[in-house]
Motif scaffolding. Structure first.
Motif, PDB file in Angstrom:
ATOM      1  N   ILE A  82       8.846 -34.386 -53.218  1.00 54.21           N
ATOM      2  CA  ILE A  82       8.515 -35.182 -54.815  1.00 54.21           C
ATOM      3  C   ILE A  82       8.665 -36.470 -54.305  1.00 54.21           C
ATOM      4  O   ILE A  82       8.884 -37.371 -52.785  1.00 54.21           O
ATOM      5  N   CYS A  83       7.833 -37.111 -54.943  1.00 53.65           N
ATOM      6  CA  CYS A  83       7.273 -38.290 -54.810  1.00 53.65           C
ATOM      7  C   CYS A  83       8.098 -39.130 -54.582  1.00 53.65           C
ATOM      8  O   CYS A  83       9.867 -39.004 -54.683  1.00 53.65           O
ATOM      9  N   HIS A  84       8.275 -40.425 -53.650  1.00 51.05           N
ATOM     10  CA  HIS A  84       8.942 -41.324 -52.995  1.00 51.05           C
ATOM     11  C   HIS A  84      10.263 -42.166 -53.810  1.00 51.05           C
ATOM     12  O   HIS A  84      11.358 -42.455 -54.129  1.00 51.05           O
ATOM     13  N   ILE A 109       7.192 -40.981 -68.132  1.00 49.68           N
ATOM     14  CA  ILE A 109       6.076 -40.927 -67.580  1.00 49.68           C
ATOM     15  C   ILE A 109       5.707 -39.103 -66.663  1.00 49.68           C
ATOM     16  O   ILE A 109       4.340 -39.231 -66.068  1.00 49.68           O
ATOM     17  N   CYS A 110       6.330 -38.541 -66.400  1.00 50.04           N
ATOM     18  CA  CYS A 110       6.099 -37.367 -65.332  1.00 50.04           C
ATOM     19  C   CYS A 110       7.633 -36.761 -65.217  1.00 50.04           C
ATOM     20  O   CYS A 110       9.101 -37.212 -65.531  1.00 50.04           O
ATOM     21  N   ASP A 111       7.910 -35.405 -64.613  1.00 49.33           N
ATOM     22  CA  ASP A 111       9.204 -34.674 -64.613  1.00 49.33           C
ATOM     23  C   ASP A 111      10.063 -35.544 -63.977  1.00 49.33           C
ATOM     24  O   ASP A 111      11.201 -35.117 -64.100  1.00 49.33           O
ATOM     25  N   CYS A 112       9.641 -36.244 -62.341  1.00 45.27           N
ATOM     26  CA  CYS A 112      10.618 -36.593 -62.324  1.00 45.27           C
ATOM     27  C   CYS A 112      11.533 -37.783 -62.485  1.00 45.27           C
ATOM     28  O   CYS A 112      12.193 -37.800 -63.242  1.00 45.27           O
ATOM     29  N   VAL A 113      10.072 -38.704 -63.323  1.00 45.52           N
ATOM     30  CA  VAL A 113      11.670 -39.620 -64.281  1.00 45.52           C
ATOM     31  C   VAL A 113      12.729 -39.043 -65.100  1.00 45.52           C
ATOM     32  O   VAL A 113      13.614 -39.772 -65.263  1.00 45.52           O
ATOM     33  N   ARG A 114      11.487 -38.166 -65.728  1.00 45.50           N
ATOM     34  CA  ARG A 114      12.359 -37.216 -66.986  1.00 45.50           C
ATOM     35  C   ARG A 114      13.904 -36.601 -66.495  1.00 45.50           C
ATOM     36  O   ARG A 114      14.471 -36.849 -67.086  1.00 45.50           O
ATOM     37  N   PHE A 249       0.138 -46.595 -60.780  1.00 45.20           N
ATOM     38  CA  PHE A 249       1.395 -47.686 -61.552  1.00 45.20           C
ATOM     39  C   PHE A 249       2.577 -47.576 -62.013  1.00 45.20           C
ATOM     40  O   PHE A 249       3.327 -47.976 -62.532  1.00 45.20           O
ATOM     41  N   CYS A 250       3.250 -46.659 -61.094  1.00 41.62           N
ATOM     42  CA  CYS A 250       4.352 -46.003 -61.136  1.00 41.62           C
ATOM     43  C   CYS A 250       5.114 -46.177 -60.083  1.00 41.62           C
ATOM     44  O   CYS A 250       5.285 -47.533 -59.313  1.00 41.62           O
ATOM     45  N   GLU A 251       5.225 -45.777 -58.265  1.00 42.07           N
ATOM     46  CA  GLU A 251       5.185 -45.652 -57.174  1.00 42.07           C
ATOM     47  C   GLU A 251       4.192 -46.961 -56.242  1.00 42.07           C
ATOM     48  O   GLU A 251       2.919 -46.892 -57.037  1.00 42.07           O
ATOM     49  N   PHE A 339       2.266 -36.891 -53.848  1.00 45.96           N
ATOM     50  CA  PHE A 339       3.235 -36.181 -54.567  1.00 45.96           C
ATOM     51  C   PHE A 339       2.938 -36.531 -55.929  1.00 45.96           C
ATOM     52  O   PHE A 339       3.358 -36.202 -56.954  1.00 45.96           O
ATOM     53  N   CYS A 340       1.825 -37.717 -56.558  1.00 44.55           N
ATOM     54  CA  CYS A 340       2.054 -37.961 -57.457  1.00 44.55           C
ATOM     55  C   CYS A 340       1.131 -37.283 -58.982  1.00 44.55           C
ATOM     56  O   CYS A 340       0.491 -37.244 -58.877  1.00 44.55           O
ATOM     57  N   ASP A 341       1.977 -36.137 -58.905  1.00 39.75           N
ATOM     58  CA  ASP A 341       1.081 -35.156 -60.067  1.00 39.75           C
ATOM     59  C   ASP A 341       0.502 -36.086 -60.875  1.00 39.75           C
ATOM     60  O   ASP A 341      -1.302 -35.778 -61.337  1.00 39.75           O
TER      61      ASP A 341
HETATM   62  S1  SF4 Z   1       5.472 -41.821 -58.665  1.00 40.55           S
HETATM   63 FE1  SF4 Z   1       4.180 -39.967 -60.051  1.00 40.55          FE
HETATM   64  S2  SF4 Z   1       5.697 -38.607 -59.735  1.00 40.55           S
HETATM   65 FE2  SF4 Z   1       6.593 -40.201 -58.590  1.00 40.55          FE
HETATM   66  S3  SF4 Z   1       7.879 -40.916 -60.723  1.00 40.55           S
HETATM   67 FE3  SF4 Z   1       5.823 -42.192 -60.480  1.00 40.55          FE
HETATM   68  S4  SF4 Z   1       4.453 -41.053 -61.962  1.00 40.55           S
HETATM   69 FE4  SF4 Z   1       5.855 -39.316 -61.589  1.00 40.55          FE
END
Ligand code: SF4
Ligand code: SF4
Lengths: 391, 432
Positions: A82-84, A109-114, A249-251, A339-341
């Motif tokens: 799973i992403c960092h 934005i994704c299931d990890c944040v969810r 855009f996220c991590e 690991f960022c889908d």
């Molecule tokens: S890096 Fe990607 S998978 Fe990880 S929390 Fe951010 S959007 Fe979700």
């Protein structure tokens, strides 16, 4: 009297410190200064900070710990695949970095944040925790109505804590301030498009990231100063190529990675690092009797392209190619978190769009705490050399 | 000579096989017969809407899992990686894309028809959205409808959420479906199908709840994935599905009355030693081997969360013929992966207690953030709340590179030892 270079240096130092203060000292001090103030933390990418500001609250962007905090507990909460980003955030939550925060928003934005939103509920962090489920339907009467209801819920969450009612005047005022903020940020990008040597990509990164943890008023002051300083000629152009960086855009990539790209001979003329601050493209109407609706409208009609938004009616590939043209870039560096889908599943199609438009590209993946940049630097260097040779 | 139980067992299997056979025959002749084909997902599927418009559904997830079982997924995944898909992303997506790149040959060895419509019922998994964006690019110009299912972030379904979904269905999804089908929705027919759905769901719940008995007559995970098939895919709402669940229930009821244990690929289990609740999907590439580790040890899965991805019917939800669109909306929002983490923990706790489980096991899937992110915290919560031994193994759905038999077997053996010791301690305590 300091020279412009010294003034800029001072500002940049200040931004750098703010951007990576994982204790959010500025925000916590701000809250102490008056009662009824709230701190509302939000995760990448976007929340309409205007409504938080108008409720006498400070929106605080929580962008992960990067390479600035050792992860001990977080790794016990997440599998290796799973992403960092979320492991750093749960580490902060358990280490009390987020103490005094009143609420947390987790954009859809994704299931990890969810699922992280649920973890915050289970470990009981914050007086309110909302999964910010913005609509994937962009019809004003369908997705728009739903989004408005979501905003009202968050407004109510804050009201229950501080009793502050959002008025038309103060929300319009907040919108105005964030319009200025967005314009100034775009101004910096526009100046850098012409003169990328006046301010490095890392400097821009620090300046914008600092804005996530301070008041918009203070950030606007900083931005204004930066704009006035970089409007003047300074520095010397290097024989670099110009690239757009896409996918982070996220991590967030470690600063060393951004630096490596530039040191390898690539001016980053646009990127999606701090996408949330640039999410709404253009101004939001700040002169209506229904400012909440204007915020809704801006989301439906003015959102930046992103892996978090269903794009069938407005494909991201085309928008990326348009951006490359607008910024007169020589190529794209796809640079997404491992690991960022969402980012990685967009990549093949974005690459295809680039191929079809004759835009050169390379790609690599990172973790926010990646410490080795040698390979990335070499790859970016080869990319730069090949473009210089053939273009 | 086969014994009567096996004969009865065979009957539900025959029905299911026949249903699938008919579907694939219909699919293979769809274009000639002018039947429209809709690609869609399992969780939050709108099968009754598709069938009520005389269209045929195709479920890319099912194709992917079938490819996994038929040992084809490994090469499909590699083909998708060759065109730029990262090693890190969901392997269902890559397997599906790889299958399309190789001529879209379905589980029966025949080419699947191209979609006339992509129906993105985006429930419980963000990756679905990315998956369909990618499919849309593989089939440019195809009609595509998106149904955004809000997440149960607050642990409940709100009126605002239902209204949002109903509006999407009424104003966007159904009109697009009608356009593709070339006919108007017949709401009477839809209601009749939903009534059938509810009857099948009643029977399905009875089958699931049979596992509350000690010993259990069924395995709710390894066999459960077969049992749930008709309800979760192309048949919910049909007479055939209802007949299937009636038959299945009869068989299970009969087994229960006779005190028989679950059937596995090698026959009937002789002794139930451990009763487990499992969270997470199974591995498909080595499904039989994986299952065997459990039945060889006398472990029966009495409840699983995976069999609830297509609906958590055992907590009361039923499709309602009187309120078709509201009920379809609630159905989408109620699927397991659309529950928030607290609800998921509550459900597992309920299963452990109600089904008298000895332990709780997570099969964490590399591909699936929707399931996997947060599972380690869920595991701790369960350990604290229920005091049962918890186990954790890792694999993948359809990427054979992530199934290590030796590793999983070792871990499970240690876990079963832990369960055994606990049993001994508990029986000693009971005698003191
Ligand atoms: S890096 Fe990607 S998978 Fe990880 S929390 Fe951010 S959007 Fe979700
Ligand atoms: S992430 Fe999980 S739920 Fe989503 S498509 Fe992949 S396997 Fe299915």
């Amino acid at each position: 009297m300091n020279s412009p270079e010294q003034q800029l240096e001072k500002l940049l130092d200040e931004c750098k410190t703010l951007a990576f203060d994982l204790n959010f000292t500025y925000a916590k001090d701000w809250k102490k200064q008056s009662k009824n103030r709230l701190l509302v933390g939000y995760l990448p990418i976007y929340v309409p900070r205007e409504i938080i500001h108008a409720a006498n609250a400070l929106p605080v962007g929580i962008m992960g710990v990067g390479d600035r905090k050792q992860i001990i507990k977080g790794d016990a909460y997440y599998q290796s695949y799973i992403c960092h980003l979320p492991r750093g955030i749960i580490e902060m939550a358990l280490d009390h970095n987020l103490e005094n925060f009143d609420g947390f928003l987790f954009p859809a934005i994704c299931d990890c944040v969810r699922n992280l939103s649920g973890m915050f509920k289970i470990v009981k962090k914050g007086k309110f925790t909302r999964y910010f489920d913005y609509p994937q339907n962009f019809d004003a009467l369908i997705g728009g109505v739903f989004y408005r209801e979501l905003l009202e819920t968050v407004i109510h969450d804050m009201y229950l804590l501080n009793g502050v009612k959002i008025t038309i005047e103060n929300l319009n005022h907040s919108i105005k301030l964030y319009n200025i903020n967005r314009r100034l940020i775009e101004k910096i990008y526009d100046i850098r498009q012409e003169f990328p040597w006046r301010l490095s990509a890392v400097d821009v990164y620090h300046i914008i990231r600092a804005g996530l943890v301070i008041t918009v008023e203070k950030h606007n002051e900083i931005l204004e100063e930066v704009v006035s300083l970089i409007e003047k000629d300074s520095g010397e152009p290097l024989d670099n190529i110009r690239v757009v960086v896409s996918g982070s855009f996220c991590e967030q990539p470690p600063v060393g990675l951004i630096k490596s790209i530039e040191m390898a001979g690539c001016y980053i003329v646009d990127d999606d690092f701090m996408l949330g601050s640039r999410w709404i493209q253009g101004d939001i109407n700040a002169a209506t009797n229904n400012p909440v609706n204007e915020i809704v409208k801006s989301f439906l009609e003015q959102s930046a392209p992103s892996s978090a938004i269903y794009d069938v009616a407005n494909p991201k590939g085309k928008r990326l190619v348009d951006l490359v043209k607008k910024r007169k870039a020589d190529g794209v560096i796809f640079c997404a978190a491992s690991f960022c889908d969402p980012a990685l599943l967009d990549r093949p199609d974005l690459q295809k769009s680039c191929d079809e438009a004759g835009v050169n590209h390379i790609n690599f993946q990172f973790h926010e705490n990646t410490g080795q940049f040698k390979v990335i630097k070499e790859q970016a260097g080869t990319f730069s050399d090949s473009i210089k040779l053939w273009v | 000579m086969s014994n009567p139980q096996e004969a009865i067992k065979e009957k539900s299997m025959i029905i299911q096989k026949e249903m699938l056979g008919n579907l694939f025959t219909e699919l293979s002749t769809a274009k000639e017969n002018g039947k429209k084909v809709v690609y869609t997902f399992v969780p939050g599927n709108l099968t009754e809407l598709i069938l009520a418009l005389d269209m045929l559904p195709v479920y890319p997830e099912i194709n992917a899992l079938q490819s996994g079982m038929r040992k084809k997924s490994g090469s499909y995944i590699k083909d998708a990686e060759k065109i730029g898909f990262s090693e890190d992303v969901c392997t269902y997506v890559k397997c599906d894309i790889g299958m399309m790149l190789n001529g879209n040959i379905g589980p029966t060895g025949e080419k699947l028809p191209d979609p006339d419509m992509l129906l993105l019922s985006y429930t419980g998994c963000f990756t679905f959205l990315k998956w369909f964006e990618n499919l849309e690019r593989l089939f440019p110009g195809v009609e595509i409808a998106m149904l955004h299912t809000p997440y149960q972030e607050d642990g409940r379904i709100t009126d605002d959420q239902v209204n949002y979904m109903v509006k999407q269905l009424k104003e966007e999804v159904i009109p697009k479906m009608e356009k593709v089908a070339g006919k108007k929705m017949d709401y009477n027919r839809l209601s009749k199908m939903l009534a059938n759905s509810a009857k099948s769901e009643d029977l399905w719940v009875k089958v699931l709840e049979s596992a509350k008995n000690v010993p259990s007559p069924i395995d709710s995970y390894f066999a459960g994935v077969y049992y749930m098939g008709p309800l979760n895919t192309a048949f919910r709402g049909t007479d055939m599905a209802l007949q299937y669940y009636q038959e299945l229930f009869n068989e299970v009821d009969d087994r229960l009355k006779k005190g028989l244990l679950p059937i596995n690929p090698e026959g009937e289990m002789k002794k139930e030693r451990y009763r487990l609740v499992v969270e997470g999907p199974p591995n498909w590439t080595n499904f039989r081997e994986f299952w065997k580790i459990f039945y060889d040890m006398g472990a029966v899965i009495v409840a699983s969360t995976y069999t609830k991805v297509g609906g958590v019917y055992d907590r009361g939800f039923r499709h309602e013929p009187e309120k078709p669109l509201e009920s379809l909306s609630k159905y989408c929002m109620g699927c397991y992966t659309n529950l928030n983490l607290e609800q998921r923990v509550d459900l597992i706790e309920h299963y452990i207690k109600e089904y008298k489980a000895d332990g709780f096991l997570i099969n964490s899937i590399k591909s699936c953030n929707s399931f996997s992110a947060g599972q380690l915290l869920m595991m701790r919560e369960i350990e604290q709340r229920c005091g049962v031994p918890v186990g954790f193994i890792e694999s993948d759905l359809v990427d054979p590179r992530y199934f290590s038999y030796a590793n999983i077997k070792n871990r499970l053996e240690s876990y079963f030892q832990m369960l055994e010791q606990r049993k001994i301690i508990m029986s000693q305590e009971a005698t003191v």
